[in-house]
Design a protein around this motif. Structure first.
Motif, PDB file in Angstrom:
ATOM      1  N   PRO A  64      -6.179  12.985   9.789  1.00 33.39           N
ATOM      2  CA  PRO A  64      -6.155  13.502   8.615  1.00 33.39           C
ATOM      3  C   PRO A  64      -7.229  12.749   7.679  1.00 33.39           C
ATOM      4  CG  PRO A  64      -4.259  12.250   8.742  1.00 33.39           C
ATOM      5  CD  PRO A  64      -4.729  12.192   9.991  1.00 33.39           C
ATOM      6  N   THR A  65      -7.870  13.723   7.036  1.00 32.55           N
ATOM      7  CA  THR A  65      -8.920  13.292   5.921  1.00 32.55           C
ATOM      8  C   THR A  65      -8.560  13.001   4.461  1.00 32.55           C
ATOM      9  OG1 THR A  65      -9.977  15.296   5.594  1.00 32.55           O
ATOM     10  CG2 THR A  65     -10.906  13.926   7.368  1.00 32.55           C
ATOM     11  N   LYS A  66      -7.068  13.212   4.333  1.00 27.71           N
ATOM     12  CA  LYS A  66      -6.494  12.816   3.080  1.00 27.71           C
ATOM     13  C   LYS A  66      -5.434  12.029   3.026  1.00 27.71           C
ATOM     14  CE  LYS A  66      -7.608  17.712   0.925  1.00 27.71           C
ATOM     15  NZ  LYS A  66      -6.786  18.955   0.795  1.00 27.71           N
ATOM     16  N   CYS A  67      -5.221  11.096   1.740  1.00 25.44           N
ATOM     17  CA  CYS A  67      -4.215  10.196   1.895  1.00 25.44           C
ATOM     18  C   CYS A  67      -2.775  10.519   2.305  1.00 25.44           C
ATOM     19  CB  CYS A  67      -3.999   9.619   0.523  1.00 25.44           C
ATOM     20  SG  CYS A  67      -2.695   8.083   0.159  1.00 25.44           S
ATOM     21  N   VAL A  68      -2.318   9.858   3.046  1.00 25.89           N
ATOM     22  CA  VAL A  68      -1.167  10.295   3.657  1.00 25.89           C
ATOM     23  C   VAL A  68       0.196   9.335   3.129  1.00 25.89           C
ATOM     24  CG1 VAL A  68       0.427  10.500   5.681  1.00 25.89           C
ATOM     25  CG2 VAL A  68      -1.810  10.930   5.847  1.00 25.89           C
ATOM     26  N   GLU A  69       1.185   9.871   2.736  1.00 26.77           N
ATOM     27  CA  GLU A  69       2.261   9.100   2.064  1.00 26.77           C
ATOM     28  C   GLU A  69       2.907   8.123   3.080  1.00 26.77           C
ATOM     29  OE1 GLU A  69       3.435   9.247  -0.989  1.00 26.77           O
ATOM     30  OE2 GLU A  69       1.961  10.992  -1.488  1.00 26.77           O
ATOM     31  N   MET A  70       3.404   6.850   2.610  1.00 27.58           N
ATOM     32  CA  MET A  70       4.146   6.068   3.148  1.00 27.58           C
ATOM     33  C   MET A  70       5.295   6.571   4.287  1.00 27.58           C
ATOM     34  SD  MET A  70       4.545   2.387   1.253  1.00 27.58           S
ATOM     35  CE  MET A  70       5.396   1.754   2.728  1.00 27.58           C
ATOM     36  N   ASN A  71       5.639   5.748   4.984  1.00 27.06           N
ATOM     37  CA  ASN A  71       6.736   6.450   6.074  1.00 27.06           C
ATOM     38  C   ASN A  71       6.650   7.760   6.605  1.00 27.06           C
ATOM     39  OD1 ASN A  71       8.348   3.911   5.572  1.00 27.06           O
ATOM     40  ND2 ASN A  71       8.896   4.801   3.497  1.00 27.06           N
ATOM     41  N   HIS A  72       5.448   7.948   6.854  1.00 23.89           N
ATOM     42  CA  HIS A  72       5.107   9.057   7.977  1.00 23.89           C
ATOM     43  C   HIS A  72       4.368   8.867   9.231  1.00 23.89           C
ATOM     44  CE1 HIS A  72       6.329  11.390   4.193  1.00 23.89           C
ATOM     45  NE2 HIS A  72       6.432  12.487   4.654  1.00 23.89           N
ATOM     46  N   CYS A  73       4.066   9.831   9.994  1.00 15.00           N
ATOM     47  CA  CYS A  73       3.365   9.720  11.402  1.00 15.00           C
ATOM     48  C   CYS A  73       3.850   8.505  11.960  1.00 15.00           C
ATOM     49  CB  CYS A  73       1.865   8.845  10.916  1.00 15.00           C
ATOM     50  SG  CYS A  73       0.909  10.075   9.780  1.00 15.00           S
ATOM     51  N   GLY A  74       5.359   8.348  12.069  1.00 12.22           N
ATOM     52  CA  GLY A  74       6.206   7.367  12.935  1.00 12.22           C
ATOM     53  C   GLY A  74       5.968   6.037  12.748  1.00 12.22           C
ATOM     54  N   THR A  75       5.563   5.549  11.338  1.00 15.75           N
ATOM     55  CA  THR A  75       5.178   4.481  11.089  1.00 15.75           C
ATOM     56  C   THR A  75       5.385   4.166   9.519  1.00 15.75           C
ATOM     57  OG1 THR A  75       3.473   2.475  11.018  1.00 15.75           O
ATOM     58  CG2 THR A  75       2.729   4.760  10.383  1.00 15.75           C
TER      59      THR A  75
END
Length: 330
Positions: A64-75
């Motif tokens: 992704p090229t936008k900021c991802v919230e914490m506690n996502h994507c398995g980490t």
């Protein structure tokens, strides 16, 4: 504009590894793993440096090229691809050095930092997918991925358009059309003239004539396909009349691919009739001379048998309105 991407080592099947854990999805809530299966939490600190491609449930995916919230994507700290205003993803066959960011929020802070840690990343566009040269992360962070809706990265530059998933060079945009009036064999025609930046015999044009209705709505008069850079419309008194406000627009297409057309370019408004400058005049009884300029935007045809210039003329009637004002004193 194709690319021989298959000759690039990292684009070949053996030139990269595939990261296909569904937990890497930006839509996956990692808090589930932290509570029940913390051993499955994604930590890329032990990831071997190399080229990788993302897949989620056998579907092509990209960072992704936008900021991802914490506690996502398995980490806990998701890693996403940060693009500055001057940066863009590489075009087919191209490789770019970009920066990935890790999102983190300290326990004592009320706001998150979308780019607390920065990781250099190389990205290669292989035509049908992207591959990423990933480094091991600092601590328990994880590279994010999101499914590509059209299963293809963007392959078109500013000069192309995507048709059914294939990047095709768009036809050249015509110059802004210009409308003038002229006389041809005793009849009055409006001529719409335009051009293209470079001569290309394999380009055709779609020319549309329209006029403004009394209600202020554009009405299409005629549309034609042309191979030359002009179009004629007769001022016949039926379809086009004196006093009409006329427009001409043009778009281009490739002869071998007529379905691929450029966007349409429209002319300025052309008034077909007689103009008076100024349109209104306040004339006072002051003995001064007032001049009105009468201009015809169309030629005035003269009968073929007319020998003298004075025999060919138009007559205009000037109406003046006189207002009398009376003042009463109290």
């Amino acid at each position: 504009k194709g690319c021989s991407c298959s000759t690039v080592l990292e684009c070949s099947p053996g030139g990269h590894q595939i990261l296909q854990s569904p937990y890497r999805s930006v839509d996956f809530d990692s808090s589930q793993l932290q509570q029940s299966a913390i051993q499955d939490l994604i930590c890329d600190h032990s990831l071997a440096p190399g080229w990788y491609r993302f897949m989620i449930f056998d579907k092509p995916a990209e960072m992704p090229t936008k900021c991802v919230e914490m506690n996502h994507c398995g980490t806990q700290a998701p890693v996403w691809l940060s693009l500055r205003e001057s940066e863009s993803m590489p075009r087919p066959g191209e490789m770019k050095q970009l920066t990935a960011c890790a999102t983190w929020q300290f326990f004592f802070s009320t706001s998150k930092d979308c780019c607390l840690f920065r990781i250099p990343i190389r990205v290669r566009n292989c035509g049908d997918f992207f591959v990423y040269f990933l480094q091991p992360t600092q601590g328990c962070m994880g590279y994010c991925a999101e499914v590509v809706s059209d299963a293809r990265p963007q392959t078109c530059d500013a000069e192309g358009m995507e048709i059914e998933g294939v990047c095709t060079v768009s036809p050249p945009l015509p110059s802004i059309p210009e409308v003038v009036a002229e006389m041809i064999k005793g009849s009055i025609y409006l001529r719409c003239t335009f051009g293209i930046p470079s001569a290309n015999s394999s380009v055709g044009f779609i020319v549309t004539w329209s006029r403004l209705s009394p209600e202020g709505v554009k009405e299409e008069l005629t549309r034609e396909t042309a191979v030359h850079t002009f179009s004629l419309l007769e001022l016949d008194g039926i379809n086009v009349r004196l006093g009409d406000r006329v427009y001409c627009s043009s778009s281009s297409f490739f002869m071998e691919k007529p379905d691929i057309q450029s966007s349409s370019v429209e002319s300025k408004e052309f008034f077909a009739g007689i103009k008076i400058h100024p349109e209104t005049y306040d004339i006072s009884e002051d003995g001064k001379e007032y001049r009105l300029t009468i201009e015809s935007t169309i030629p005035i045809p003269c009968p073929g048998f007319s020998q003298l210039k004075r025999d060919c003329k138009i007559s205009l009637t000037l109406y003046s309105f006189v207002f009398f004002w009376s003042f009463h004193s109290c």
